[in-house]
Scaffold this active site. Sequence first.
Site, short mmCIF file in Angstrom:
data_model
loop_
_atom_site.label_atom_id
_atom_site.label_comp_id
_atom_site.label_asym_id
_atom_site.label_seq_id
_atom_site.Cartn_x
_atom_site.Cartn_y
_atom_site.Cartn_z
N ASP A 39 0.89 -1.14 0.29
CA ASP A 39 -0.16 -0.38 0.13
C ASP A 39 0.51 1.48 -0.12
O ASP A 39 2.23 1.22 0.27
CB ASP A 39 -0.98 0.01 1.09
CG ASP A 39 -1.90 0.20 0.73
OD1 ASP A 39 -3.10 0.23 0.66
OD2 ASP A 39 -1.92 1.72 0.54
N ASP A 64 4.23 2.29 -4.41
CA ASP A 64 3.09 3.02 -5.27
C ASP A 64 3.21 2.84 -6.67
O ASP A 64 4.53 2.10 -6.54
CB ASP A 64 3.94 4.50 -5.34
CG ASP A 64 2.76 5.31 -6.20
OD1 ASP A 64 2.48 4.63 -6.98
OD2 ASP A 64 3.01 5.85 -5.81
N VAL A 65 2.09 1.88 -6.91
CA VAL A 65 2.29 0.68 -7.71
C VAL A 65 2.17 1.58 -8.97
O VAL A 65 2.82 1.04 -10.07
CB VAL A 65 0.95 0.35 -8.18
CG1 VAL A 65 0.43 -0.80 -6.39
CG2 VAL A 65 -0.28 1.25 -8.09
N TYR A 156 -11.88 7.10 -15.13
CA TYR A 156 -11.44 5.78 -13.90
C TYR A 156 -12.22 4.51 -15.17
O TYR A 156 -12.11 4.31 -15.18
CB TYR A 156 -12.43 5.87 -12.46
CG TYR A 156 -12.85 5.37 -12.62
CD1 TYR A 156 -11.66 4.81 -10.86
CD2 TYR A 156 -13.90 4.07 -11.95
CE1 TYR A 156 -11.97 3.79 -10.25
CE2 TYR A 156 -13.92 3.30 -11.15
CZ TYR A 156 -13.17 2.51 -10.51
OH TYR A 156 -13.19 1.53 -9.30
N LYS A 160 -10.36 1.14 -16.04
CA LYS A 160 -11.19 0.28 -15.94
C LYS A 160 -11.22 -0.48 -17.17
O LYS A 160 -11.37 -1.95 -16.61
CB LYS A 160 -12.50 0.42 -15.13
CG LYS A 160 -11.61 0.45 -13.37
CD LYS A 160 -10.74 -0.01 -12.57
CE LYS A 160 -11.01 0.24 -11.49
NZ LYS A 160 -9.64 -0.72 -10.94
P1 NAP Z 1 -9.94 2.10 -1.01
O1 NAP Z 1 -10.99 1.41 0.08
O2 NAP Z 1 -9.62 3.66 -1.70
O3 NAP Z 1 -8.45 1.53 -0.91
C1 NAP Z 1 -8.23 2.02 -2.15
C2 NAP Z 1 -6.66 1.24 -1.03
O4 NAP Z 1 -5.96 1.61 -2.03
C3 NAP Z 1 -6.38 2.45 -0.50
O5 NAP Z 1 -6.01 1.72 0.25
C4 NAP Z 1 -4.70 3.20 -1.01
O6 NAP Z 1 -4.38 3.88 -0.17
C5 NAP Z 1 -4.67 2.13 -2.32
N1 NAP Z 1 -3.79 3.31 -2.62
C6 NAP Z 1 -4.16 4.21 -3.29
N2 NAP Z 1 -3.44 4.86 -4.57
C7 NAP Z 1 -2.06 3.37 -4.66
C8 NAP Z 1 -1.64 3.66 -5.16
N3 NAP Z 1 -0.48 4.02 -6.41
N4 NAP Z 1 0.22 2.56 -4.74
C9 NAP Z 1 -0.21 1.49 -3.30
N5 NAP Z 1 -1.61 1.62 -3.37
C10 NAP Z 1 -2.28 2.99 -3.40
O7 NAP Z 1 -10.70 1.38 -1.87
P2 NAP Z 1 -11.65 0.02 -2.58
O8 NAP Z 1 -12.99 0.49 -2.49
O9 NAP Z 1 -11.34 -0.75 -1.55
O10 NAP Z 1 -11.07 -0.42 -3.92
C11 NAP Z 1 -10.08 -1.72 -4.24
C12 NAP Z 1 -10.48 -1.88 -6.05
O11 NAP Z 1 -11.38 -1.99 -6.32
C13 NAP Z 1 -9.88 -0.72 -6.58
O12 NAP Z 1 -9.28 -1.01 -7.79
C14 NAP Z 1 -11.36 0.67 -7.32
O13 NAP Z 1 -10.89 0.90 -8.32
C15 NAP Z 1 -12.07 -1.17 -7.23
N6 NAP Z 1 -13.33 -1.07 -7.69
C16 NAP Z 1 -14.44 -1.03 -6.17
C17 NAP Z 1 -15.39 -0.48 -6.54
C18 NAP Z 1 -16.39 0.02 -4.97
O14 NAP Z 1 -17.75 0.03 -4.53
N7 NAP Z 1 -15.54 0.39 -3.26
C19 NAP Z 1 -16.32 -0.46 -6.84
C20 NAP Z 1 -14.97 -1.20 -8.14
C21 NAP Z 1 -13.82 -1.59 -8.53
P3 NAP Z 1 -4.89 5.64 0.80
O15 NAP Z 1 -5.58 5.50 1.34
O16 NAP Z 1 -3.75 6.37 1.07
O17 NAP Z 1 -5.05 6.39 -1.08
#
Ligand code: NAP
Length: 248
Positions: A39, A64-65, A156, A160
């Site tokens: 992360d 940082d990915v 986004y 995606k």
């Molecule tokens: P989240 O709770 O915001 O968690 C995402 C994590 O990724 C956070 O810990 C964030 O850190 C970290 N991150 C951000 N930029 C990064 C980077 N450059 N390198 C490494 N880590 C990084 O999001 P989530 O809802 O669990 O989403 C997870 C995945 O599912 C994402 O790809 C999202 O697009 C996808 N997704 C989510 C949903 C939904 O409804 N939640 C729906 C469709 C797809 P920080 O907090 O420090 O930024």
Amino acid sequence: MTRPLLTDRTAVITGAAQGIGYAIAELFVAEGARVVIGDLDAGLAAVAAEKLGGPGVAIGVGCDVSKSADVDGMLAAAVDTFGTLDVVVNNAGITRDATMRTMTEDQFDQVIAVHLKGTWNGVRKAAAIMREAKSGAIVNLSSISGKVGMAGQTNYSAAKAGIVGMTKAAAKEMAHHGVRVNAIQPGLIRTAMTEAMPQKVWEEKVAGIPMQRVGDPSEIASVALFLASDLSSYMTGTVLEVTGGRFM
Ligand code: NAP
């Protein structure tokens, strides 16, 4: 199929300090895996790893990915600590929503960098290690936004949708090396990313879900487990929608 499903396997999950990534890591540990939590914030990654059992079971790595060298370091930490690299889940993500009229170039670039470049870094670097072992499973997090396109998310939705094309192209390159590459398209899942949404928008979205409810991160984790384990041994290049029926 013997359970637990991931005994002695090493899994790297990006963006796993919280949300969907953390739920995936938690389930993978319950299924016998050793996990690397990658992360942005190394401290939060370490806290998450500690919660999952700490040394011997889980480690946290700052990564940082979107930065190639960080991804190299994260994957090397997995191999150095646990000896193998069996599963990589490219989950890290951000949103920078705005209509095209107001979206800045920087907001566009940031989202493309984390999702598209970050996933590409994860896929190609994992594939390079896994092809030597002639086995491995890569799971990419796309989104239903990449299938239907969402207003306010040109950045986004593009990223995606790009992940879908990338998943299929990589699956074709890696199939004969024993490495499978699949993707998940979640719908609306309750995490920090979505909880920031105004209540009215939230309710409108829920009204459009045939199952009439938001998804839980554990409901994405169980599909990630399926794709990461031998349960899906004859599947590659697929995209699984986990949406409660939304936009089917
Ligand atoms: P989240 O709770 O915001 O968690 C995402 C994590 O990724 C956070 O810990 C964030 O850190 C970290 N991150 C951000 N930029 C990064 C980077 N450059 N390198 C490494 N880590 C990084 O999001 P989530 O809802 O669990 O989403 C997870 C995945 O599912 C994402 O790809 C999202 O697009 C996808 N997704 C989510 C949903 C939904 O409804 N939640 C729906 C469709 C797809 P920080 O907090 O420090 O930024």
